[in-house]
Write an enzyme that holds these catalytic residues in place. Structure first.
Site, short mmCIF file in Angstrom:
data_model
loop_
_atom_site.label_atom_id
_atom_site.label_comp_id
_atom_site.label_asym_id
_atom_site.label_seq_id
_atom_site.Cartn_x
_atom_site.Cartn_y
_atom_site.Cartn_z
N LYS A 22 0.93 -1.09 0.24
CA LYS A 22 0.08 -0.08 -0.02
C LYS A 22 0.91 1.24 -0.01
O LYS A 22 0.69 2.16 -0.76
CB LYS A 22 -0.81 0.02 0.92
N ASN A 23 1.77 1.40 1.10
CA ASN A 23 2.76 2.43 1.01
C ASN A 23 3.52 2.77 -0.05
O ASN A 23 4.22 3.89 -0.30
CB ASN A 23 3.58 2.45 2.21
N CYS A 117 -4.97 7.96 10.07
CA CYS A 117 -4.98 7.48 11.37
C CYS A 117 -4.36 8.53 12.48
O CYS A 117 -3.56 9.27 12.37
CB CYS A 117 -3.98 6.37 11.64
N ARG A 122 1.92 14.30 12.53
CA ARG A 122 2.54 14.13 11.23
C ARG A 122 2.62 15.33 10.27
O ARG A 122 2.13 15.22 9.32
CB ARG A 122 2.35 12.79 10.43
N ASP A 306 5.31 0.54 12.13
CA ASP A 306 4.16 0.04 11.68
C ASP A 306 4.15 -1.58 12.16
O ASP A 306 3.18 -2.01 12.02
CB ASP A 306 4.15 -0.16 10.26
N ARG A 398 -8.09 -0.64 5.35
CA ARG A 398 -7.22 0.55 4.67
C ARG A 398 -6.08 0.08 4.52
O ARG A 398 -5.47 0.49 3.34
CB ARG A 398 -7.13 1.83 5.74
#
Length: 421
Positions: A22-23, A117, A122, A306, A398
């Site tokens: 995903k990232n 999230c 951030r 993560d 997600r």
């Protein structure tokens, strides 16, 4: 809103294949803005965040077509808008990654300040300062980043704090900027060289991605390309933890072992045996007595933030006392009280959690608070005696493609249900 009902205590068996990252997929999708023709991207996971990004890019005028599972064809030739609206950006921070490409290609952009999230501050100020140094005029107005330029120019960008998104935004902006851009203090996460590889296939000139210094020589135009996204290293790590937390032996396919060295080393320290069966296949033997460990999260190649929640769940059922320190985000222990509802013995001391091992989790009703906390609770539930209800698992959707189906195929009893908050 969907919930999970998980009956714990079942051994898992078989082979599971990791989905695309995903990232990595999200910034690569944004990179299509820069192209003068269609881009074809493979190994794109079917996730809520991917769907949100498709909506963002579609609003800009990019035509997105899913030609087969995992493959998106993106045609940017119809871009007619330069605004990423609040209703879409509020749910996903990665939407801010359209800023750099829009500025570079069209010299203007209006992007809502991002959401995502609630795991801590951030800020995007590092992105904005770097773009300003490249010649962008930027103002914050009514919750939006409004940016314009007469033409971006290469610059020496120094990131004093590691920023993955900032590195990605500047790489994309610099690809079409006039002159040479040097990023110092660049993020080194595997998603960075994957983006660079996709951009270089479009005709960009990027060197050093994956190191602390990246050099981008701007070009006048970029073409369409075809690119396959790397495997998701966080899903890989989560599945690696699923084996020992259930006392199982699992085969995990479609992996990049060089992307999970820190996780593998920490699991080995706990007594877990990891064997490389092929370049993209590992076997994880979790049928062992788990040992305690100490870890601190750090930017890649350190232990990933993560994976902090997932390994905390594992350490809860290891012998002795473990120590876990979170150095990346200041609000990433929201899973702690939920794990304690399941019987965990945890003590927060600032940025550190002391974990004292228990024999086994107990089933309970718990609430998912963010993406990785959701995965942590799923892992705890797989271990637990009795039944666990995990509410608000939309966070999980997600970032994990069909995790409930993958676990069920391995023998877990996982049921997705509809429920309230």
């Amino acid at each position: 809103m969907d919930n999970f009902i998980i009956e714990g205590g079942r051994e898992l068996k078989g082979t599971v294949t990791v989905s695309g990252s995903k990232n990595s997929a999200l910034p690569i999708m944004c990179a299509a803005i820069l192209a003068d023709g269609p881009c074809t991207f493979h190994n794109i996971p079917d996730l809520v965040d991917i769907g949100t990004m498709v909506e963002v890019l579609s609003v800009l005028g990019i035509k997105v077509q899913k030609t087969r599972p995992g493959t998106l064809v993106m045609d940017p030739t119809g871009i007619c808008s330069y605004e990423a609206p609040y209703d879409l950006v509020k749910s996903m921070r990665a939407s801010v990654l359209v800023l750099g490409p829009l500025l570079a290609k069209f010299k203007r952009a209006k992007v809502s300040l991002p959401g995502g999230c609630a795991i801590g501050v951030r800020p995007v100020d590092l992105h904005l300062k770097a773009l300003a140094k490249m010649g962008a005029d930027i103002e914050l107005s009514h919750g939006y980043i409004v940016a314009s330029t007469d033409g971006l120019k290469g610059a020496r960008i120094i990131f004093e704090n590691t920023t993955v998104g900032g590195t990605e935004n500047i790489m994309m902006a610099a690809a079409l900027a006039e002159g040479t851009t040097i990023i110092e203090g660049a993020a080194r996460e595997p998603e960075i060289p994957d983006l660079a590889k996709a951009l270089n296939r479009m005709g960009a000139r990027i060197e050093g991605a994956g190191t602390g210094t990246i050099t981008i020589e701007g070009v006048k135009t970029l073409t369409g390309c075809e690119h396959t996204v790397i495997p998701d290293r966080i899903e890989t790590g989560t599945l690696m933890v699923a084996a020992p937390i259930t006392g199982s032996r699992l085969t995990i396919a479609g992996v990049r072992t060089d992307h999970n060295i820190a996780v593998a080393e920490k699991l080995s320290e706990m007594g877990i045996v990891i064997t490389e069966k092929a370049p993209d296949i590992i076997e994880v033997n979790g049928q062992v007595d788990l040992k305690p460990m100490e870890l601190s999260t750090a930017p890649f190649p350190g232990f990933p933030t993560d994976m902090q929640a997932q390994i905390m769940a594992l350490s809860c059922v290891a012998g002795g006392a473990s120590s876990i320190t979170e150095n990346i985000f200041e609000n990433r222990f929201m899973h702690v009280p939920e794990l304690m509802r399941m019987g965990a013995n945890l003590e927060e001391k600032g940025r550190t959690v002391i974990v004292r091992g228990i024999e086994r989790f107990q089933g309970a009703s718990v609430m998912a608070t963010d993406l990785r906390a959701s995965a942590c609770l799923v892992l705890a539930a797989l271990n637990a005696k009795g039944t666990t209800e995990i509410r608000r698992i939309y966070h999980l959707d997600r970032g994990y493609e069909a995790l409930d189906e993958k676990l069920a195929a391995l023998g877990a009893r996982v049921q997705r249900t509809k429920g309230g908050l």
